[in-house]
Structures are given as structure tokens and as C-alpha cells.
Design a protein around this motif. Structure first.
Motif, PDB file in Angstrom:
ATOM      1  N   MET A  58      -4.495   7.549 -12.353  1.00  0.00           N
ATOM      2  CA  MET A  58      -5.774   7.959 -12.923  1.00  0.00           C
ATOM      3  C   MET A  58      -5.640   9.112 -13.917  1.00  0.00           C
ATOM      4  O   MET A  58      -6.537   9.341 -14.724  1.00  0.00           O
ATOM      5  CB  MET A  58      -6.740   8.326 -11.798  1.00  0.00           C
ATOM      6  N   GLU A  59      -4.512   9.814 -13.874  1.00  0.00           N
ATOM      7  CA  GLU A  59      -4.263  10.906 -14.814  1.00  0.00           C
ATOM      8  C   GLU A  59      -3.671  10.408 -16.132  1.00  0.00           C
ATOM      9  O   GLU A  59      -3.424  11.201 -17.034  1.00  0.00           O
ATOM     10  CB  GLU A  59      -3.316  11.932 -14.188  1.00  0.00           C
ATOM     11  N   THR A  60      -3.418   9.114 -16.238  1.00  0.00           N
ATOM     12  CA  THR A  60      -2.871   8.560 -17.479  1.00  0.00           C
ATOM     13  C   THR A  60      -3.996   8.330 -18.494  1.00  0.00           C
ATOM     14  O   THR A  60      -5.180   8.533 -18.198  1.00  0.00           O
ATOM     15  CB  THR A  60      -2.146   7.235 -17.213  1.00  0.00           C
ATOM     16  N   LYS A  61      -3.620   7.837 -19.678  1.00  0.00           N
ATOM     17  CA  LYS A  61      -4.594   7.583 -20.729  1.00  0.00           C
ATOM     18  C   LYS A  61      -5.277   6.223 -20.584  1.00  0.00           C
ATOM     19  O   LYS A  61      -6.112   5.858 -21.409  1.00  0.00           O
ATOM     20  CB  LYS A  61      -3.914   7.672 -22.098  1.00  0.00           C
ATOM     21  N   GLY A  62      -4.908   5.495 -19.565  1.00  0.00           N
ATOM     22  CA  GLY A  62      -5.474   4.167 -19.397  1.00  0.00           C
ATOM     23  C   GLY A  62      -6.922   4.193 -18.934  1.00  0.00           C
ATOM     24  O   GLY A  62      -7.383   5.157 -18.316  1.00  0.00           O
ATOM     25  N   ASN A  63      -7.624   3.107 -19.210  1.00  0.00           N
ATOM     26  CA  ASN A  63      -8.986   2.914 -18.720  1.00  0.00           C
ATOM     27  C   ASN A  63      -8.872   2.311 -17.323  1.00  0.00           C
ATOM     28  O   ASN A  63      -8.919   1.098 -17.133  1.00  0.00           O
ATOM     29  CB  ASN A  63      -9.751   1.986 -19.667  1.00  0.00           C
ATOM     30  N   ILE A  64      -8.687   3.184 -16.336  1.00  0.00           N
ATOM     31  CA  ILE A  64      -8.315   2.785 -14.975  1.00  0.00           C
ATOM     32  C   ILE A  64      -9.550   2.620 -14.108  1.00  0.00           C
ATOM     33  O   ILE A  64     -10.493   3.410 -14.175  1.00  0.00           O
ATOM     34  CB  ILE A  64      -7.385   3.840 -14.348  1.00  0.00           C
ATOM     35  N   LYS A  65      -9.518   1.607 -13.249  1.00  0.00           N
ATOM     36  CA  LYS A  65     -10.552   1.441 -12.240  1.00  0.00           C
ATOM     37  C   LYS A  65      -9.901   0.980 -10.933  1.00  0.00           C
ATOM     38  O   LYS A  65      -9.267  -0.069 -10.881  1.00  0.00           O
ATOM     39  CB  LYS A  65     -11.582   0.406 -12.686  1.00  0.00           C
ATOM     40  N   LEU A  66     -10.009   1.810  -9.900  1.00  0.00           N
ATOM     41  CA  LEU A  66      -9.531   1.420  -8.568  1.00  0.00           C
ATOM     42  C   LEU A  66     -10.602   0.545  -7.935  1.00  0.00           C
ATOM     43  O   LEU A  66     -11.748   0.988  -7.765  1.00  0.00           O
ATOM     44  CB  LEU A  66      -9.277   2.655  -7.707  1.00  0.00           C
ATOM     45  N   VAL A  67     -10.232  -0.685  -7.577  1.00  0.00           N
ATOM     46  CA  VAL A  67     -11.242  -1.645  -7.137  1.00  0.00           C
ATOM     47  C   VAL A  67     -11.095  -2.092  -5.680  1.00  0.00           C
ATOM     48  O   VAL A  67     -12.013  -2.700  -5.131  1.00  0.00           O
ATOM     49  CB  VAL A  67     -11.248  -2.884  -8.050  1.00  0.00           C
ATOM     50  N   ALA A  68      -9.961  -1.806  -5.049  1.00  0.00           N
ATOM     51  CA  ALA A  68      -9.778  -2.203  -3.654  1.00  0.00           C
ATOM     52  C   ALA A  68      -8.639  -1.405  -3.047  1.00  0.00           C
ATOM     53  O   ALA A  68      -7.719  -0.973  -3.754  1.00  0.00           O
ATOM     54  CB  ALA A  68      -9.488  -3.699  -3.530  1.00  0.00           C
ATOM     55  N   VAL A  69      -8.706  -1.217  -1.729  1.00  0.00           N
ATOM     56  CA  VAL A  69      -7.618  -0.561  -1.008  1.00  0.00           C
ATOM     57  C   VAL A  69      -7.353  -1.318   0.281  1.00  0.00           C
ATOM     58  O   VAL A  69      -8.237  -2.006   0.819  1.00  0.00           O
ATOM     59  CB  VAL A  69      -7.933   0.924  -0.677  1.00  0.00           C
ATOM     60  N   ALA A  70      -6.130  -1.181   0.773  1.00  0.00           N
ATOM     61  CA  ALA A  70      -5.748  -1.753   2.060  1.00  0.00           C
ATOM     62  C   ALA A  70      -4.856  -0.766   2.788  1.00  0.00           C
ATOM     63  O   ALA A  70      -3.997  -0.130   2.178  1.00  0.00           O
ATOM     64  CB  ALA A  70      -5.010  -3.075   1.873  1.00  0.00           C
ATOM     65  N   ASP A  71      -5.075  -0.623   4.077  1.00  0.00           N
ATOM     66  CA  ASP A  71      -4.239   0.240   4.911  1.00  0.00           C
ATOM     67  C   ASP A  71      -4.301  -0.285   6.338  1.00  0.00           C
ATOM     68  O   ASP A  71      -5.254  -0.972   6.724  1.00  0.00           O
ATOM     69  CB  ASP A  71      -4.726   1.689   4.864  1.00  0.00           C
ATOM     70  N   ALA A  72      -3.292   0.046   7.112  1.00  0.00           N
ATOM     71  CA  ALA A  72      -3.295  -0.368   8.513  1.00  0.00           C
ATOM     72  C   ALA A  72      -4.455   0.250   9.274  1.00  0.00           C
ATOM     73  O   ALA A  72      -4.989  -0.357  10.215  1.00  0.00           O
ATOM     74  CB  ALA A  72      -1.966   0.023   9.169  1.00  0.00           C
ATOM     75  N   GLN A 365       4.181   6.948 -14.143  1.00  0.00           N
ATOM     76  CA  GLN A 365       2.905   6.253 -14.313  1.00  0.00           C
ATOM     77  C   GLN A 365       2.425   6.291 -15.763  1.00  0.00           C
ATOM     78  O   GLN A 365       1.809   5.334 -16.242  1.00  0.00           O
ATOM     79  CB  GLN A 365       1.848   6.850 -13.377  1.00  0.00           C
ATOM     80  N   HIS A 366       2.697   7.398 -16.466  1.00  0.00           N
ATOM     81  CA  HIS A 366       2.417   7.404 -17.906  1.00  0.00           C
ATOM     82  C   HIS A 366       3.154   6.244 -18.587  1.00  0.00           C
ATOM     83  O   HIS A 366       2.576   5.498 -19.383  1.00  0.00           O
ATOM     84  CB  HIS A 366       2.871   8.727 -18.538  1.00  0.00           C
ATOM     85  N   ASP A 367       4.433   6.102 -18.272  1.00  0.00           N
ATOM     86  CA  ASP A 367       5.241   5.052 -18.901  1.00  0.00           C
ATOM     87  C   ASP A 367       4.711   3.666 -18.570  1.00  0.00           C
ATOM     88  O   ASP A 367       4.613   2.790 -19.444  1.00  0.00           O
ATOM     89  CB  ASP A 367       6.699   5.171 -18.453  1.00  0.00           C
TER      90      ASP A 367
END
Length: 451
Positions: A58-72, A365-367
Motif C-alpha cells: 500500500m506504500e507503493t505508487k500503485g492504485n492498490i485495493k485489498l479486497v479479501a483476507v484469509a487466516d487460520a 514491493q516497489h519493484d
């Protein structure tokens, strides 16, 4: 049968490009032009590193959207979302029906419409999750190591080959390969700055790691809305081990695999190949006061890796309080000595004096995101798998006390978490405590590395 991986995988002339594993090709699923297109991200594994990787993206220059998560664990998924929403509100869009929990939750999350899957689970679970993400045609960032045993590395490697056929981005969390001080110094080594590399020394010596009790696992299993008054959750043995994953060989691969992989990876990068064999030693000098009811991993290892030309790489990894701490790498050559993180001593002295990439987790992550935005891909899966296998080679040498050869271990190495695809939090884990509550600890001279 999966073709055995070649130990020689780097050519000196292409090392700089290989540090990002970049072969510019058009992305088949999405082409993100100048950051104008949204990159939909799914996070598998919501612990500290998973939350950290999502934050880095999320700190990159991308137009980021977190849309789902999974965890135990429901509690960990809820905590991760809350933490990310607090800092990156507009970049988090995870509705309640896109929060998935349990050991098979990764499938539901990956099935959500997305571009990039971030895998930050305990090493044992990564091969199956990576394989599924590839089958669904997702670009992937996977933390290291990519497996905890030989069977897992084989499975991961097979999926890497499939990812190449599908033109998928694969980033691996060996972040030193994205730090400019390492890239420039190692390029100079490959260009002959220290002559022939005669031997190397690599270290991950620290004071120790966390340990988590059963009560914390119970808290994490409690749904965010809570339980009826007076009702408690009793964590299963599987839930306890998954929450305390570093302390179980089948989950973490031990310290040499989970942490020391970084330094071993640098050594193989410097050498331009992978070792042909390893002997080693190790044990449990202080591990939680020797209490095998809490942990089964070693707290110190020493390995002598041998490359095809007979040169050596000496490795130290440990968690010992009140002892010398050091996390570094050194290469000794016929014309000088190098610290690959930015210095060469000898005939061709060099000190990296540019701006250093102090935050490799961020730079990788920038790369990755910038490459996606340009419509290019790279694939780091092969060196992620081979460096993981190098660490497993060392672990099996230390556990067994035997001289272990790369090719033999690749062919005969054990599956230490059989049937992992069917595991749930109610399953018995592959390692169970004995009658007195103690977990089995590998004993050199008795342990066998082969199936």
C-alpha cells in the motif's frame, strides 16, 4: 517425475538482471498502464509479516485495493483488517463476506476477483497455496521460505514451472536481492573484483524468538463478535501449533530454514550456483530451558556447504541469549574479501556510497508493483525454491549428523507433513506430544533424512 533442479542457475553476465529475475514480457491477465488501473490484492496469512507485506504494498505508487483476507484464526484476520484500515482506509475494501478463516480459507480468498495474491503463512502451507494461486492464474508474492520439507519444495517448483507457462508474476521475500547495495557489490564480485571466490561465511546469530501459549490460540479462535457468556474456546493441538508455528519443524523448517535462508541465499547468489553437499552439527543448548513440551527446534546450527568446484560456504545460525549476535555475509577471494552488503577490500577496494535501500521489505514491493504497472513480469520462484532447499539441506545435515548430498536428498527427502491438504484446526498435526507432553526432538546419529 519432476526434473531435478540444476545447481548452476546463474550466469555472471546476467546477474544484475537476475537479481530481480526480470524478463520483460507482457502480462497476460492485466496490464496496469501508468498506475491508472486498480490492482486488487488478496492476503493469505494475516500475522505480522502478512500485515507488514500488505502495508508495504500500500506504500507503493500503485492504485492498490485489498479486497479479501484469509487466516487460520478469526481474531488475527480481524486485527489485520483493523490495523490496515486505520492507516490505509481508502485502500482497504474487505467486506465481511470476504474474510475467510480456517486452514482451507486460502481457496475462497484466491477465488475472489483479484490480480495479486500475497502469501505470508507458515512455510509448510505455502506450496499448496502457491499451487492453487497459480491454477487460478493469479500473480503472486510469497514470503520466504517457500516450504518446510523436500516434498514441499518439489511441489512448489512444479507450480513455478506452471507459473512461467502462464506468464505470471512471482515475487519471493528474499529482499536482499532488491537492495541496491547488494546488487551493485555482488555484480562487482561477479565481474572479478575479488578474483575467484574461495570460501564464504554467512551468519544469522540472534538472541531468540517469541513463544506463544495455548491461551493466545484460544483468544484468536474466538470470533470478533465474541462468545456467549461463560463459554470458552479450547484450542486444539493443531491450533496451538499453528499459532506457535516457529517452534515446530513441520511448520517452520527450523531457524536455519525460516531465518538463515536470507544469508544462505546471498552466499549462493555470490557463488552463482547451489551446493552439491553439506555436513553440519547442531542442537538445543538453551531452547526454552531445554523444555521439549514447548519447542522441538534447535537453537544452534553450523554447516559446511561444498560447491561443485570444492569451495566452501560456512554457515552459523543460532538463537542463544548472552551470545555473540551477527547477521551478515562475507566472501573471500583470490584478490580480496567482500561484504556483499556494500564493501570490497583488497586489490579493487569499493565502498557503496549511494543511497542504501534500508528497507528491503519495502523495496521489493516497489519493484513488484511498478513492474505490474508497466505491464511487465518477473519470476523469482526458482531461486526462492532452490534457496529454501539449500537451507533444508543444511537442516537435514545438522539433524542427522550425516554428509547429505543435494541430488540424493532431492530424490529421497521426506514429506514431514503428509496429507497437508486435508488438515483442519481439528486435525491431529503430524507432530504430537508424547505421554509426558514432550515433542520429539531430532537426535544426530539417530535421525534419518530420507523417506
Amino acid at each position: 517425475m519432476l526434473e531435478q533442479p540444476s545447481r548452476r542457475s546463474f550466469m555472471k553476465a546476467s546477474t544484475l538482471a537476475a537479481t530481480t529475475a526480470a524478463i520483460a514480457t507482457q502480462v497476460s491477465r492485466t496490464a496496469h498502464a501508468a498506475g491508472s488501473d486498480e490492482i486488487r490484492v488478496v492476503l493469505i496469512g494475516c500475522g505480522g509479516r502478512g500485515t507488514g507485506a500488505a502495508s508495504n504494498i500500500m506504500e507503493t505508487k500503485g492504485n492498490i485495493k485489498l479486497v479479501a483476507v484469509a487466516d487460520a484464526f478469526p481474531g488475527r484476520a480481524a486485527s489485520c483488517i483493523k490495523q490496515l484500515e486505520r492507516k490505509y482506509k481508502d485502500k482497504v475494501d474487505v467486506a465481511a463476506d470476504r474474510v475467510f478463516t480456517g486452514l482451507d480459507a486460502y481457496k475462497n480468498a484466491i477465488d475472489v476477483d483479484c490480480d495479486l495474491v500475497v502469501i505470508a503463512t507458515p512455510p509448510a502451507f505455502k506450496p499448496q497455496q502457491f499451487e492453487y494461486a497459480v491454477s487460478r492464474g493469479r500473480h503472486i508474492f510469497s514470503e520466504k521460505p517457500v516450504a518446510s520439507d523436500v516434498a514441499g519444495v518439489r511441489r512448489f517448483m512444479k507450480a513455478v514451472e506452471e507459473s512461467k507457462k502462464k506468464n505470471l508474476m512471482v515475487g519471493i521475500g528474499l529482499q536482499r536481492r532488491h537492495e541496491n547495495q547488494y546488487k551493485e557489490t555482488i555484480q562487482r564480485i561477479h565481474d572479478g573484483a575479488i578474483g575467484d571466490v574461495i570460501c564464504q561465511r554467512v551468519y544469522w546469530n540472534g538472541g531468540g524468538i517469541w513463544w506463544k501459549g495455548r491461551e493466545q490460540a484460544a483468544n484468536l479462535m474466538t470470533p470478533p463478535e465474541g462468545l456467549p457468556k461463560g463459554m470458552k474456546v479450547e484450542p486444539s493441538e493443531m491450533a496451538f501449533q499453528c499459532n506457535n508455528w516457529y517452534h515446530f519443524n513441520w511448520l517452520s523448517g527450523d531457524q536455519i530454514v525460516e531465518q538463515h535462508i536470507h544469508n544462505l541465499d546471498v552466499g549462493c547468489w555470490v557463488k552463482g550456483e547451489y551446493p552439491v553437499e553439506c555436513n553440519g552439527m547442531g542442537g538445543r543448548g538453551q531452547r526454552l530451558d531445554g523444555d521439549a513440551t514447548k519447542s522441538q527446534i534447535f537453537d544452534h546450527t553450523f554447516c559446511e556447504y561444498t560447491f561443485s568446484d570444492g569451495t566452501k560456504m560456512f554457515s552459523q545460525g543460532r538463537h542463544l541469549a548472552n551470545s555473540w549476535t551477527n547477521v551478515s555475509e562475507f566472501a573471500h577471494g583470490s584478490k580480496g574479501t567482500a561484504d556483499p552488503s556494500g564493501r570490497i577490500m583488497g586489490e579493487n577496494e569499493f565502498t557503496f556510497d549511494k543511497q542504501r535501500d534500508q528497507q528491503g521489505h519495502q523495496q521489493e514491493q516497489h519493484d513488484l508493483i511498478e513492474a505490474l504497472m508497466r505491464g511487465e513480469i518477473y519470476n523469482e520462484g526458482e531461486y526462492g525454491a532452490k534457496s529454501t532447499f539449500t537451507a533444508i539441506l543444511g537442516r537435514e545435515a545438522c539433524y542427522s549428523g550425516q554428509l547429505i548430498k543435494w541430488d540424493e536428498l532431492w530424490e529421497k527427502g521426506k514429506d514431514i507433513c503428509p496429507g497437508i491438504d486435508s488438515y483442519t484446526l481439528d486435525s491431529d498435526p503430524p507432530t504430537m506430544p508424547g505421554p509426558t507432553g514432550e515433542y520429539p526432538v531430532p537426535v544426530p546419529g539417530e535421525y534419518t533424512p530420507y523417506a
